[in-house]
Each structure stands twice: as C-alpha cells, then as structure tokens.
Design a protein around this motif. Structure first.
Motif, short mmCIF file in Angstrom:
data_model
loop_
_atom_site.label_atom_id
_atom_site.label_comp_id
_atom_site.label_asym_id
_atom_site.label_seq_id
_atom_site.Cartn_x
_atom_site.Cartn_y
_atom_site.Cartn_z
N LEU A 166 16.18 4.32 1.88
CA LEU A 166 14.78 4.75 1.74
C LEU A 166 14.50 6.09 2.41
O LEU A 166 13.36 6.58 2.36
CB LEU A 166 13.86 3.68 2.35
CG LEU A 166 13.86 2.31 1.65
CD1 LEU A 166 13.03 1.31 2.44
CD2 LEU A 166 13.35 2.44 0.23
N GLU A 167 15.53 6.67 3.05
CA GLU A 167 15.41 7.98 3.70
C GLU A 167 14.33 7.96 4.78
O GLU A 167 13.43 8.82 4.82
CB GLU A 167 15.12 9.08 2.68
CG GLU A 167 16.19 9.21 1.61
CD GLU A 167 15.86 10.27 0.58
OE1 GLU A 167 14.93 11.07 0.83
OE2 GLU A 167 16.54 10.32 -0.46
N MET A 168 14.42 6.97 5.64
CA MET A 168 13.44 6.83 6.72
C MET A 168 13.92 7.65 7.93
O MET A 168 14.35 7.12 8.95
CB MET A 168 13.25 5.35 7.07
CG MET A 168 12.81 4.52 5.88
SD MET A 168 12.67 2.76 6.20
CE MET A 168 11.20 2.73 7.20
N HIS A 222 0.85 -1.19 0.00
CA HIS A 222 0.00 0.00 0.00
C HIS A 222 0.88 1.24 0.00
O HIS A 222 1.93 1.26 0.67
CB HIS A 222 -0.92 0.02 1.22
CG HIS A 222 -1.80 -1.18 1.33
ND1 HIS A 222 -1.41 -2.34 1.96
CD2 HIS A 222 -3.07 -1.40 0.88
CE1 HIS A 222 -2.38 -3.24 1.91
NE2 HIS A 222 -3.43 -2.68 1.25
N LYS A 223 0.45 2.24 -0.72
CA LYS A 223 1.26 3.46 -0.83
C LYS A 223 1.33 4.20 0.50
O LYS A 223 2.39 4.71 0.87
CB LYS A 223 0.65 4.38 -1.89
CG LYS A 223 0.75 3.89 -3.31
CD LYS A 223 0.13 4.90 -4.26
CE LYS A 223 0.13 4.36 -5.69
NZ LYS A 223 -0.52 5.31 -6.62
N PHE A 224 0.21 4.29 1.23
CA PHE A 224 0.18 5.17 2.39
C PHE A 224 1.21 4.81 3.46
O PHE A 224 1.96 5.69 3.91
CB PHE A 224 -1.24 5.20 2.99
CG PHE A 224 -1.33 6.08 4.18
CD1 PHE A 224 -1.33 7.46 4.05
CD2 PHE A 224 -1.39 5.53 5.46
CE1 PHE A 224 -1.40 8.27 5.16
CE2 PHE A 224 -1.45 6.34 6.56
CZ PHE A 224 -1.46 7.71 6.42
N PRO A 225 1.33 3.55 3.93
CA PRO A 225 2.34 3.28 4.96
C PRO A 225 3.78 3.46 4.46
O PRO A 225 4.67 3.75 5.26
CB PRO A 225 2.07 1.82 5.34
CG PRO A 225 1.35 1.24 4.21
CD PRO A 225 0.53 2.37 3.61
N LYS A 246 3.81 12.12 -10.91
CA LYS A 246 2.64 12.91 -11.27
C LYS A 246 1.51 12.05 -11.81
O LYS A 246 0.73 12.49 -12.65
CB LYS A 246 3.01 13.98 -12.30
CG LYS A 246 4.04 14.98 -11.79
CD LYS A 246 4.40 16.01 -12.84
CE LYS A 246 5.44 16.98 -12.31
NZ LYS A 246 5.81 18.00 -13.32
N ASP A 247 1.50 10.82 -11.35
CA ASP A 247 0.44 9.90 -11.77
C ASP A 247 -0.28 9.44 -10.51
O ASP A 247 0.26 8.64 -9.73
CB ASP A 247 1.04 8.70 -12.51
CG ASP A 247 -0.03 7.76 -13.03
OD1 ASP A 247 -1.22 8.06 -12.86
OD2 ASP A 247 0.35 6.68 -13.58
N ARG A 282 12.24 8.45 0.10
CA ARG A 282 12.54 8.13 -1.30
C ARG A 282 11.26 7.73 -2.04
O ARG A 282 11.02 8.20 -3.17
CB ARG A 282 13.57 7.01 -1.38
CG ARG A 282 13.90 6.57 -2.80
CD ARG A 282 14.89 5.42 -2.80
NE ARG A 282 16.23 5.84 -2.51
CZ ARG A 282 17.16 6.15 -3.43
NH1 ARG A 282 16.85 6.10 -4.72
NH2 ARG A 282 18.36 6.52 -3.07
N ILE A 283 10.45 6.86 -1.47
CA ILE A 283 9.22 6.43 -2.13
C ILE A 283 8.26 7.60 -2.27
O ILE A 283 7.56 7.75 -3.29
CB ILE A 283 8.58 5.26 -1.35
CG1 ILE A 283 9.49 4.03 -1.42
CG2 ILE A 283 7.19 4.93 -1.89
CD1 ILE A 283 8.97 2.82 -0.68
N ARG A 284 8.20 8.48 -1.26
CA ARG A 284 7.33 9.65 -1.36
C ARG A 284 7.75 10.52 -2.53
O ARG A 284 6.89 11.00 -3.30
CB ARG A 284 7.38 10.45 -0.06
CG ARG A 284 6.58 11.75 -0.11
CD ARG A 284 6.66 12.51 1.18
NE ARG A 284 6.03 11.79 2.29
CZ ARG A 284 5.82 12.32 3.49
NH1 ARG A 284 6.21 13.57 3.75
NH2 ARG A 284 5.26 11.61 4.45
N LYS A 285 9.06 10.73 -2.72
CA LYS A 285 9.53 11.54 -3.84
C LYS A 285 9.22 10.87 -5.17
O LYS A 285 8.87 11.53 -6.15
CB LYS A 285 11.03 11.77 -3.71
CG LYS A 285 11.41 12.66 -2.53
CD LYS A 285 12.93 12.78 -2.41
CE LYS A 285 13.31 13.61 -1.20
NZ LYS A 285 14.78 13.70 -1.02
#
Length: 625
Positions: free
Chosen positions: A117-119, A50-53, A69-70, A60-63
């Motif tokens: 992952l830049e956590m 899932h994207k949200f967690p 832009k999709d 990194r995943i957020r960026k």
C-alpha cells in the motif's frame, strides 16, 4: 490479541519508551458519524471505508483515486494483496488509529501489506512501514526464537517478502543468534578434566527441533547461513537428520507391483535438498544409519540419480561400519531381483576407490599374507569382505537374481579381502541350490571364483561330498587338500594350516625332538598311508579322464546329450564317492582326531569303522545345505 506482558506485542498506544502508533486525535472519532464513501474489495471481501484516512497514509490508494479522475469514486479493487483480507484489515485499522498490537504472528503480514500500500514516511510520519521496521529491529531480529517464528509466518507472502529482504534478514538473524548462543552456552558449560587434560563442552541446541517447522527452501538458506557463521557441524548434522525424520515420516514404501504415478513431489524436493545440503555444506557428522535411510528414501521418491550417487559415495567412505541389514535394500523395479543389487555394487565400488586412494601401493598384490595386513585400510577390507559374504548368502536364494549380477559382486572384491573362502563357498552353494536350471558351463564359471586353497578343512570335506558342485571343482578341492597335507609333512610334522596333530612336537629347527622318538614308527606308517592315498587319487583322475572321453564319444555317435550326461555324471559321482571316502581318511590327520586314530590302531581294527563314520558325519554336518 498479543503478548504485551513479555514485550512480544507492540501496541499502538504505549508509554514514551516505545514508539507511538496514534496521534492524540483519533481518526475513528472524527469519522464516527460520517457515512462510508468507498468500498474496497480484497480477495472477494468488501470493506466499507472512508477515503480520507486511507489516502492520507496509503500511497497506492491515493494514486488510484487520483488516476480515476472521478470525484465520486465509490469502489476500489485491490489485487494480489500480500496476506489477503487479513493483512489489509490490520492496515485499515492502523489508518483509522485503532488500538491493536504488533506481534511476531502478524508483523510479517503488516510489513508486506504496508509495502504493497506504499505506507511510507512521504505521506505521514511514523507510518506503518516505519512502525513494523522498528518492531523487527528492536524485538524480532535480536532473538532467535522470534526470528524463527516470523520466518515461518513469511509463507504465502511471496514475492514481496523477498523484495523487501525480510526472509534474508530473518535467516541471518537465526544463524547469528544460534552461533552466539552456542558460544555462550559452550563457555558456560566448559569443564576441564584435570586428570586427562581434555575439554568437555556440554550444550543443548534447542533450536534443532524448531527448525523443522520451516519450509524446505527457507531451511536450506538457514543451514547455509549457519555454516557460514561457524555453527558446529555436529549441530547442523543433527538438525538435518531431525528435519528429515519429521518431514518424511509420512512417506510410504512403494511396492514393485505399484505401476501408478507416485504422488510425492514435495517429498522428492525435500530429499534432494537435504542430500544436496550434505554435499555442498560438507556435512560429515551424520550417522551411517541416517545415510542408509536417506538412500532408501531417495529410491522410494525416485530422486535424481545425482542425489543417489552422492549418498552412495558417502556410504562408501565408511562401508566397513555397515551392518547386513543396512545393505538389504528392497528393489522397486518390476521384473527384477528382490534386493537392489546395483546400488550395493556402486557402494562397493566407491569403497574400493577410497581404499585405493588411501593406500596407493601400500597393499601388495598377494594381499592377505603381506605387511599390509596390519594397516587400518586392510582391516577395513577384511570387514567388508565378511560383510559381502553375508550379503551374498542373503540374496543367493532369490530366484530372480541374475548370475551376471551375482558374479559381478564376487569378482569386485580383491583376493586379499578374504582370508578364507568359506563364506563365499556357502553363498555359491546356496545360489546353486536355488537355481537348479543353471547349465554346466555356468556352474563351472561360478565355482571358479572359489579359491580351493583358502577353504577350511570342514569346508573342503563338505565340498568333496557336494553333489551340486561340478566334478572338476571336487577334484580341485581334493588336490589342494593333498598338497596341504604334503606341505605339512614336509615341514617335519609341525602344526600348520593343514591341521596336523599337535602331538608332533617340533624344535625350532623343524626337526622332531627326542621327546617324540617312541612314536616314529607310527609317523612312518602314516607317511606310507599318505603315499597310498596319493596313488588312489591319481588312479581316480585317470578314470575321470576316461569317463569324460567316453561321454564325448557317446555324443558324437548321436546319442541324446541328456542321457549321456546323466550316465557320465553318475559314474563320475560313484568314483568321487569313493574318493571322498579316501578324503575322509585324509582328515584323520587333524588335531586330537589323529591321536585318537593311532590309539585305536594299537587297540585293534574293530573300531576303525566307527571312527570313519563319525568323521563322515562331521563333514556332512557343515551347515551349507
């Protein structure tokens, strides 16, 4: 999954005394009935998530989601993930709040993937970077064993594991904890011997064996840090020896007929690194046998010349403690001698340079009869002299050993390194026997290296009857034996190096005492016989000169050189046989044989032939053939 019982594991759900890894509401429960909306691909493995967690904790995943832009992004691909799919799965579980333990086996992977992952705390409090750092600081870096285990797990996590400084921190922790442990253990086992007043420290460095599990570049950094933190040199030397034994035990010896490429780049790097550690860290506590082992290994893996020279220098510092087997290094070169003579030559050069530095001007040129005999350095030179004589005798039978290399080893040692030349004579005699194709000039050049004045009476007797020696060498031996006898008689009959009978008792002034006056007649007869022997030797020298002159005339008249040489040689040998019989008469002046000879002269001449035969048998039994 972990070792929670001994605090090695660090669970997400813990008591209040440990950091908390999950919020009261679990993400897994929130999204348990929601279909996955993104596929993350890591090293060919796909994860339906899932994207949200993910975006809530991973910068990194957020960026990646924002940059795409999709709003209906269905697939993400992560490349060069440290730790691969295993580490990413642990990070995803953390994002979902799953309960798993951080241990020494996975903390390095978690710390690196969290960095990837830049956590960070910028996205959520007590994120994965914070949690792994807490575990490292509170549990790992305070313990030597756990620091070693984490450092071993850093393999395959480059370059990010270096960028975050995890390797350096583990290295420093290992060195510091080892230093502290040695100090505490040494104080705990400190004993004072009241009788001698000496302190004895008993401690066991268990970590020496554990360090062998490190890869060579990490091991080098650990040893350097230990040296910097004051760990005992003998412990570091023992660790280097153990590491070499474990990591190089699978290296097989190459043979001179192996022409293919040697697959041993890893072993070569290990050998060169260990030798470089010995040099740069100034480790002097390793044994001589280990140094010879490293030298052999450096030759086997074709290490750099600088590494070999470094080991040779260290061996040269204590060459007097080496054994003959240590020097018998097999050669790996084709079309060369069986043993690596060049390496031994360089080791001997380093040894002599050390002697020159230690005893600048202490040893006199005459060497063996100077005051330098009592110095420790001269004692070392004498030991090395005996060692090299044995080495020369071992390599002499090699049919591929070149004369130049053999002579270079002999000429390298100074004159005072040998009190007697019996060992050198034996080695040269073996070489002459194994190389019958040597020319007459080469034989003369080789035999000139023997000091006939330093041969014992047995060696002189053997040389006088040795057909392999040049005629000039035999004459020189007999000449110096005659001088030795003359010197003995000129001293008044006292016992000397010439082996004059102990029955000639001398006073402190050198004049025979009255207790031997009844034997003056026998002594006078012996002197007359000595003059007759000198006259006989002079006549044979003249005859030898005539033979050489005749041989030269025969060559000038066009006769074949081989026949002329054989004829002259046979005539010369015939006269030398006669000369050696006279020399056998000379040897009667040695020890109890002289007294027995005089007793037999009184009883009659019938026993003379038996005594002479026994003396010739003694000379022939000198074990050089």
């Amino acid at each position: 999954m972990g070792m929670g019982s001994d605090n090695a594991a660090f669970p997400f759900t813990t008591t209040t005394t440990s950091p908390r890894f999950c919020n009261p509401i679990s993400h897994r429960r929130i999204f348990s009935d929601v279909a996955e909306d993104v596929t993350v691909s890591v090293d060919g493995q796909s994860f339906l998530l899932h994207k949200f967690p993910l975006v809530s904790r991973c910068g990194r995943i957020r960026k990646m989601v924002v940059d795409s832009k999709d709003p209906d992004l269905l697939k993400l691909e992560l490349v060069n993930v440290p730790g691969g799919a295993f580490a990413f799965e642990l990070a995803a579980k953390f994002c979902y709040g799953s309960n798993f333990e951080i241990t020494t086996a996975n903390v390095a992977h978690l710390r690196c993937v969290a960095e990837y992952l830049e956590m960070k705390e910028d996205y959520q409090d007590e994120n994965l970077i914070f949690r792994t750092e807490t575990y490292l600081n509170e549990i790992v870096l305070k313990n030597l064993d756990k620091s070693l285990e984490v450092l071993c797990k850093c393999d395959g996590l480059d370059p990010i594991v270096e960028e975050i400084g995890l390797v350096e921190r583990c290295v420093d922790a290992i060195a510091m904890n080892a230093s502290k442990e040695q100090l505490v253990s040494g104080l705990a086992h400190l004993e004072c011997n009241v009788g001698s007043g000496k302190l004895h420290i008993h401690s066991q460095d268990w970590w020496i064996e554990d360090l062998s599990a490190l890869r060579i570049d990490h091991y080098r950094r650990v040893i350097t840090a230990m040296r910097r933190n004051g760990v005992r040199p003998e412990s570091i030397g023992g660790s280097i020896a153990h590491y070499a034994q474990i990591s190089l035990k699978g290296v097989e010896r190459r043979h001179v007929w192996d022409s293919g490429p040697f697959v041993g780049d890893d072993q070569r790097m290990i050998v060169e690194t260990l030798i470089d550690l010995l040099a740069t860290e100034n480790i002097t506590t390793v044994t001589l046998s280990f140094l010879f082992g490293m030298l052999r290994m450096a030759i086997e893996v074709d290490a750099s010349l600088d590494c070999r020279i470094e080991v040779e220098k260290r061996i040269g510092l204590q060459l007097e403690m080496a054994s003959l087997d240590d020097l018998l290094i097999p050669s790996t070169q084709t079309s060369d001698s069986m043993f690596d003579v060049d390496t031994v030559h360089r080791i001997l050069v380093n040894f002599l340079q050390r002697i020159d530095e230690d005893d600048s001007g202490e040893l006199s040129p005459c060497g063996y009869d100077s005051d330098g005999l009592k110095s420790p350095s001269h004692s070392s030179v004498l030991k090395v002299g005996r060692l090299m004589d044995g080495y020369l005798a071992e390599i002499a039978p090699d049919p591929y050993l070149k004369l130049q290399k053999f002579m270079a080893l002999i000429e390298l040692l100074p004159d005072y390194a040998r009190i007697v030349d019996d060992g050198l004579y034996r080695a040269i005699d073996i070489y002459l026997k194994a190389h019958p194709s040597l020319t007459e000039s080469e034989c003369k050049k080789l035999c000139k290296l023997i000091d006939c004045q330093k041969l014992s009476q047995d060696a002189s007797s053997h040389a006088a009857q040795n057909d392999r020696l040049p005629i000039q060498m035999v004459v020189r031996v007999l000449y110096f034996e005659q001088l030795r006898l003359k010197s003995s008689f000129s001293s008044g009959g006292c016992v000397g190096d010439g082996g004059v009978s102990q029955r000639f008792m001398c006073s402190s002034s050198g004049v025979p005492s009255s207790c031997v006056s009844p034997q003056r007649d026998n002594y006078a007869s012996l002197r007359r016989e000595n003059r007759e022997l000198k006259l006989e030797i002079s006549r044979m020298r003249v005859r030898l000169t005539e033979l050489e002159r005749e041989q030269g005339l025969m060559k000038q008249q066009g006769m074949r050189g081989g026949d002329g040489r054989v004829g002259g040689e046979m005539n010369g040998r015939a006269f030398l046989a006669s000369l050696s019989r006279g020399f056998g008469r000379i040897t009667m002046f040695g020890g109890p044989a002289a007294a027995e000879k005089k007793r037999r002269k009184k009883s009659g001449g019938s026993q003379w032939s038996e005594g002479k035969s026994r003396r010739r048998h003694k000379a022939a039994s000198f074990a050089y053939d």
